[in-house]
Design a protein around this motif. Structure first.
Motif, short mmCIF file in Angstrom:
data_model
loop_
_atom_site.label_atom_id
_atom_site.label_comp_id
_atom_site.label_asym_id
_atom_site.label_seq_id
_atom_site.Cartn_x
_atom_site.Cartn_y
_atom_site.Cartn_z
N GLN A 157 -12.35 -12.06 13.27
CA GLN A 157 -13.08 -11.57 14.44
C GLN A 157 -12.13 -10.94 15.44
OE1 GLN A 157 -16.42 -11.55 14.55
NE2 GLN A 157 -16.19 -10.32 16.38
N PHE A 158 -10.98 -11.55 15.65
CA PHE A 158 -9.97 -11.02 16.56
C PHE A 158 -9.52 -9.63 16.09
CE2 PHE A 158 -5.66 -10.48 18.12
CZ PHE A 158 -5.76 -10.88 19.44
N GLU A 159 -9.31 -9.50 14.80
CA GLU A 159 -8.88 -8.24 14.20
C GLU A 159 -9.94 -7.15 14.39
OE1 GLU A 159 -6.00 -6.09 12.31
OE2 GLU A 159 -5.88 -8.23 12.70
N LYS A 160 -11.19 -7.49 14.12
CA LYS A 160 -12.27 -6.52 14.28
C LYS A 160 -12.39 -6.07 15.74
CE LYS A 160 -15.61 -8.81 12.32
NZ LYS A 160 -16.87 -9.20 11.67
N ASN A 161 -12.29 -7.00 16.67
CA ASN A 161 -12.37 -6.65 18.09
C ASN A 161 -11.22 -5.74 18.50
OD1 ASN A 161 -14.69 -8.15 18.43
ND2 ASN A 161 -13.61 -9.95 19.21
N MET A 162 -10.02 -6.08 18.05
CA MET A 162 -8.85 -5.30 18.42
C MET A 162 -8.94 -3.87 17.85
SD MET A 162 -4.78 -6.07 17.99
CE MET A 162 -4.90 -6.39 16.26
N LEU A 163 -9.32 -3.75 16.59
CA LEU A 163 -9.42 -2.42 15.99
C LEU A 163 -10.56 -1.61 16.59
CD1 LEU A 163 -8.64 -3.29 12.26
CD2 LEU A 163 -7.16 -2.12 13.90
N SER A 164 -11.64 -2.28 16.97
CA SER A 164 -12.75 -1.57 17.63
C SER A 164 -12.31 -1.00 18.97
CB SER A 164 -13.93 -2.51 17.83
OG SER A 164 -14.49 -2.86 16.61
N ARG A 165 -11.54 -1.78 19.72
CA ARG A 165 -11.04 -1.29 21.01
C ARG A 165 -10.08 -0.11 20.86
NH1 ARG A 165 -9.53 -6.97 22.52
NH2 ARG A 165 -11.55 -7.91 22.85
N MET A 166 -9.42 -0.05 19.71
CA MET A 166 -8.47 1.04 19.47
C MET A 166 -9.16 2.27 18.86
SD MET A 166 -5.29 -1.15 18.07
CE MET A 166 -4.09 0.14 18.20
N GLY A 167 -10.45 2.17 18.59
CA GLY A 167 -11.17 3.32 18.07
C GLY A 167 -11.37 3.32 16.58
N PHE A 168 -11.02 2.22 15.92
CA PHE A 168 -11.17 2.13 14.47
C PHE A 168 -12.43 1.36 14.09
CE2 PHE A 168 -6.50 2.49 14.92
CZ PHE A 168 -6.31 3.67 14.21
N GLY A 169 -13.36 1.21 14.99
CA GLY A 169 -14.56 0.43 14.75
C GLY A 169 -15.44 0.98 13.65
N ARG A 170 -15.45 2.30 13.46
CA ARG A 170 -16.26 2.92 12.42
C ARG A 170 -15.81 2.49 11.04
NH1 ARG A 170 -15.15 8.15 15.39
NH2 ARG A 170 -13.40 8.02 13.97
N ILE A 171 -14.52 2.24 10.86
CA ILE A 171 -13.99 1.84 9.55
C ILE A 171 -14.50 0.47 9.15
CG2 ILE A 171 -11.86 1.29 8.32
CD1 ILE A 171 -10.46 3.35 10.10
#
Length: 105
Positions: A89-103
Motif C-alpha cells: 500500500q505504501f508503494e502504491k501511494n508513493m508511486l501514485s503521488r509521483m505520477g505512476f498511478g496509471r501503471i
C-alpha cells in the motif's frame, strides 16, 4: 508515536519497529546493490571519462538506478518481515503521488 500508528493504520509498537527496520535495510541494501546491478548491465566507472562530466554522469546514473532497486527491495523486505500489505500500500501511494498511478491500475 500514536500519531504515526494512526496515520499508518497499525496497532502496535512492534509493527512500527519492524517497519523502521525494513526502511533501514532497504535504503542500505539499495545503495549497496546498485553498483553490481550497473556492472551487470555493463556500466562501470571505467566506462565513463575521468573528468568531472564523466564522474557526474556515472553517479547520476547510479542515483537514478537506486530508485527502481529501492522499490523492489522495499516490497521484498516487507514480505520477508511479514508486512507485505503495509509496504505494498505504501508503494502504491508513493508511486501514485509521483505520477505512476496509471501503471498500478
Amino acid at each position: 508515536m500514536n500519531k504515526l500508528k494512526q496515520r499508518w493504520g497499525i496497532s502496535s509498537n512492534w509493527q512500527i519497529l519492524i517497519i523502521f527496520i525494513v526502511f533501514g535495510l532497504t535504503g542500505s541494501s539499495s545503495l549497496f546493490l546498485t553498483k553490481p546491478v550497473l556492472e551487470f548491465i555493463g556500466f562501470n566507472r571505467m566506462n565513463f571519462s575521468s573528468d568531472l562530466f564523466g564522474a557526474f554522469s556515472y553517479y547520476a546514473l547510479r542515483l537514478l538506478m537506486i530508485f527502481p532497486v529501492y522499490q523492489v527491495l522495499l516490497v521484498a523486505y516487507g514480505w520477508l518481515f511479514g508486512q507485505f500489505r503495509f509496504f505494498w500500500q505504501f508503494e502504491k501511494n508513493m508511486l501514485s503521488r509521483m505520477g505512476f498511478g496509471r501503471i498500478l491500475k
